[in-house]
Design an enzyme around this catalytic site. Structure first.
Site, mmCIF file in Angstrom:
data_model
loop_
_atom_site.group_PDB
_atom_site.id
_atom_site.type_symbol
_atom_site.label_atom_id
_atom_site.label_comp_id
_atom_site.label_asym_id
_atom_site.label_seq_id
_atom_site.Cartn_x
_atom_site.Cartn_y
_atom_site.Cartn_z
ATOM 1 N N ALA A 35 0.820 -1.210 0.000
ATOM 2 C CA ALA A 35 0.000 0.000 0.000
ATOM 3 C C ALA A 35 0.856 1.263 0.000
ATOM 4 O O ALA A 35 0.660 2.159 -0.826
ATOM 5 C CB ALA A 35 -0.929 -0.015 1.205
ATOM 6 N N ARG A 67 -6.347 -1.480 -1.126
ATOM 7 C CA ARG A 67 -5.508 -0.339 -0.761
ATOM 8 C C ARG A 67 -4.243 -0.199 -1.609
ATOM 9 O O ARG A 67 -3.553 0.820 -1.530
ATOM 10 C CB ARG A 67 -5.097 -0.437 0.724
ATOM 11 C CG ARG A 67 -4.229 -1.647 1.013
ATOM 12 C CD ARG A 67 -4.215 -2.040 2.478
ATOM 13 N NE ARG A 67 -3.386 -3.225 2.686
ATOM 14 C CZ ARG A 67 -3.790 -4.471 2.458
ATOM 15 N NH1 ARG A 67 -5.018 -4.695 2.019
ATOM 16 N NH2 ARG A 67 -2.982 -5.485 2.668
ATOM 17 N N ASP A 126 5.957 -3.787 5.638
ATOM 18 C CA ASP A 126 4.842 -4.129 6.520
ATOM 19 C C ASP A 126 5.319 -4.913 7.739
ATOM 20 O O ASP A 126 4.507 -5.505 8.440
ATOM 21 C CB ASP A 126 3.775 -4.935 5.768
ATOM 22 C CG ASP A 126 4.308 -6.273 5.247
ATOM 23 O OD1 ASP A 126 5.475 -6.608 5.502
ATOM 24 O OD2 ASP A 126 3.534 -6.989 4.574
ATOM 25 N N ASN A 127 6.639 -4.919 8.000
ATOM 26 C CA ASN A 127 7.122 -5.621 9.188
ATOM 27 C C ASN A 127 8.277 -4.860 9.823
ATOM 28 O O ASN A 127 9.104 -4.251 9.128
ATOM 29 C CB ASN A 127 7.528 -7.059 8.862
ATOM 30 C CG ASN A 127 8.773 -7.128 8.010
ATOM 31 O OD1 ASN A 127 9.886 -7.154 8.532
ATOM 32 N ND2 ASN A 127 8.605 -7.138 6.692
ATOM 33 N N GLU A 129 10.846 -6.029 11.655
ATOM 34 C CA GLU A 129 12.174 -6.624 11.618
ATOM 35 C C GLU A 129 12.992 -6.081 10.445
ATOM 36 O O GLU A 129 14.159 -5.701 10.609
ATOM 37 C CB GLU A 129 12.067 -8.149 11.526
ATOM 38 C CG GLU A 129 11.523 -8.821 12.775
ATOM 39 C CD GLU A 129 10.007 -8.905 12.782
ATOM 40 O OE1 GLU A 129 9.358 -8.235 11.936
ATOM 41 O OE2 GLU A 129 9.460 -9.629 13.626
ATOM 42 N N THR A 130 12.385 -6.038 9.253
ATOM 43 C CA THR A 130 13.116 -5.547 8.094
ATOM 44 C C THR A 130 13.390 -4.061 8.217
ATOM 45 O O THR A 130 14.421 -3.559 7.745
ATOM 46 C CB THR A 130 12.341 -5.847 6.799
ATOM 47 O OG1 THR A 130 11.981 -7.225 6.770
ATOM 48 C CG2 THR A 130 13.183 -5.540 5.581
ATOM 49 N N CYS A 170 15.870 5.345 17.679
ATOM 50 C CA CYS A 170 15.617 6.458 18.595
ATOM 51 C C CYS A 170 14.122 6.747 18.687
ATOM 52 O O CYS A 170 13.605 7.118 19.744
ATOM 53 C CB CYS A 170 16.348 7.706 18.126
ATOM 54 S SG CYS A 170 18.145 7.621 18.124
ATOM 55 N N CYS A 184 -1.455 -4.865 10.830
ATOM 56 C CA CYS A 184 -2.580 -4.885 9.895
ATOM 57 C C CYS A 184 -3.365 -6.189 9.998
ATOM 58 O O CYS A 184 -4.549 -6.237 9.651
ATOM 59 C CB CYS A 184 -2.068 -4.694 8.467
ATOM 60 S SG CYS A 184 -1.301 -3.083 8.190
ATOM 61 N N CYS A 240 21.856 5.076 21.815
ATOM 62 C CA CYS A 240 21.247 4.250 20.776
ATOM 63 C C CYS A 240 22.305 3.322 20.191
ATOM 64 O O CYS A 240 23.393 3.772 19.803
ATOM 65 C CB CYS A 240 20.679 5.138 19.668
ATOM 66 S SG CYS A 240 20.105 4.223 18.218
#
Length: 344
Positions: A35, A67, A126-127, A129-130, A170, A184, A240
């Site tokens: 999307a 979408r 949409d994740n 981790e990546t 951060c 989602c 960080c």
């Protein structure tokens, strides 16, 4: 006087004709062509950004069409990879733009190669981790990264400029445990918010390519349903691990295979290290002796009594209809990994 394609954009004072020429020389990588990524890609292509690299690991499905604006029912019926479907649609929209589609999974082995020769990286993922991996890679390469995320009716945008300000960690802190935050899958998503966030992402990308003084140096939180927009400062954390200490734990997680659940599916993706030795054709032929095989243009489907999967030329497989990652890994080991090991 002949009015050109970009006339209305060129008479916009912050761009002008010189700015349009700079956009034409710009190189942008969009990771995730769902999307967010599809909407941002459409705006950047029609704006005349000279080169777009579209990266996505997934194929078009019917549930995407609510979408994800570059795709059609035909794309879903034919199971066209999202990156390729988007490339074809954008080429029809603006033939002047050089568009490259990469049907790959982004992982620690390939992320630096995928983004190393562009000017800006745009987030269509949409994740989380990546995203954390991408945040580290962009910081390491000193690459501007336009972060955008959506869930439900809300979204967020922030420019991440290595060496100049805070990074994604951060903003979000360390990665939360799976199941402790909305996705989602759990609360859904509506198209107005994806287009709103993608619009901000596209505008910030154009500003970065132009070297604009109007570049956003805050984060934006926006909600399409509750009708609010908030701008807020993000402090750079001296502790960080990424921008404070230059520790790249996600980049260093190099293992032989990677597993990931796919948003919206009872499926898991298994991605092996791609060292160029995977024998795709040989594995497909071996699979024919084990079950039903259909070799398509971009991938091969395989169905047997205990497996339903899609195999890609780089050795990556999407294992469908499995309850957990362990089940997916067992199927991958039985049908894909065992054969690739024989072929080494």
């Amino acid at each position: 006087m002949t009015v050109g394609r970009y006339y209305r954009q060129e008479i916009f004072y912050p761009i002008g004709r010189d700015g349009q020429e700079r956009l034409a020389k710009g190189r942008v990588c969009i990771i995730g062509i769902g999307a967010l990524g599809a909407s941002a890609a459409g705006m950047l292509a029609t704006a005349g950004v000279g080169y777009l690299r579209l990266i996505d690991r997934d194929i078009v499905e019917l549930t995407n069409l609510q979408r994800q604006i570059l795709f059609t029912e035909a794309d879903a019926a034919e199971q066209v990879p999202k990156a390729e479907a988007a490339r074809a649609r954008l080429a029809q929209m603006n033939s002047e733009v050089d568009i490259e589609a990469r049907i790959v999974d982004v992982n620690p082995f390939n992320v630096e190669k995928l983004i190393g020769d562009v000017d800006v990286v745009v987030d269509g993922l949409d994740n989380l981790e990546t995203r954390y991996l991408l945040n580290e890679a962009c910081h390491k390469l000193n690459m501007p990264y336009v972060y955008g995320g959506v869930v439900g009716s809300g979204g967020m945008v922030m420019n991440i400029l290595p060496g100049e300000g805070p990074c994604l960690e951060c903003l979000l802190g360390s990665l939360p445990e799976e199941g402790t935050y909305d996705t989602c899958d759990t609360v859904g998503v509506i198209s107005p918010i994806t287009n709103m966030v993608a619009s901000y992402e596209a505008a910030e990308t154009m500003k970065l390519l132009l070297g604009s003084e109007s570049l956003l140096h805050q984060a934006i939180s926006v909600d399409a349903w509750d009708s609010y927009t908030e701008f807020f400062d993000v402090d750079q954390d001296p502790d960080c691990p990424v921008c404070g200490k230059r520790q790249y734990s996600w980049l260093e997680r190099r293992q032989r295979t990677y597993s990931a659940s796919l948003c919206g599916h009872d499926a898991y993706q298994i991605t092996p290290e791609d060292d160029g030795t995977f024998d795709y054709d040989g594995t497909v032929e071996w699979l024919r002796s084990q079950g039903e095989v259909e070799k398509k243009k971009f991938f091969t489907t395989f169905v047997s009594g205990d497996a339903d999967l899609k195999l890609f030329p780089d050795g990556r497989a999407i294992i469908n209809h499995v309850p957990d990652v362990e089940s997916a890994q067992r199927i991958f080991a039985r049908y894909i990994d065992v054969q690739s090991t024989r072929n080494r």
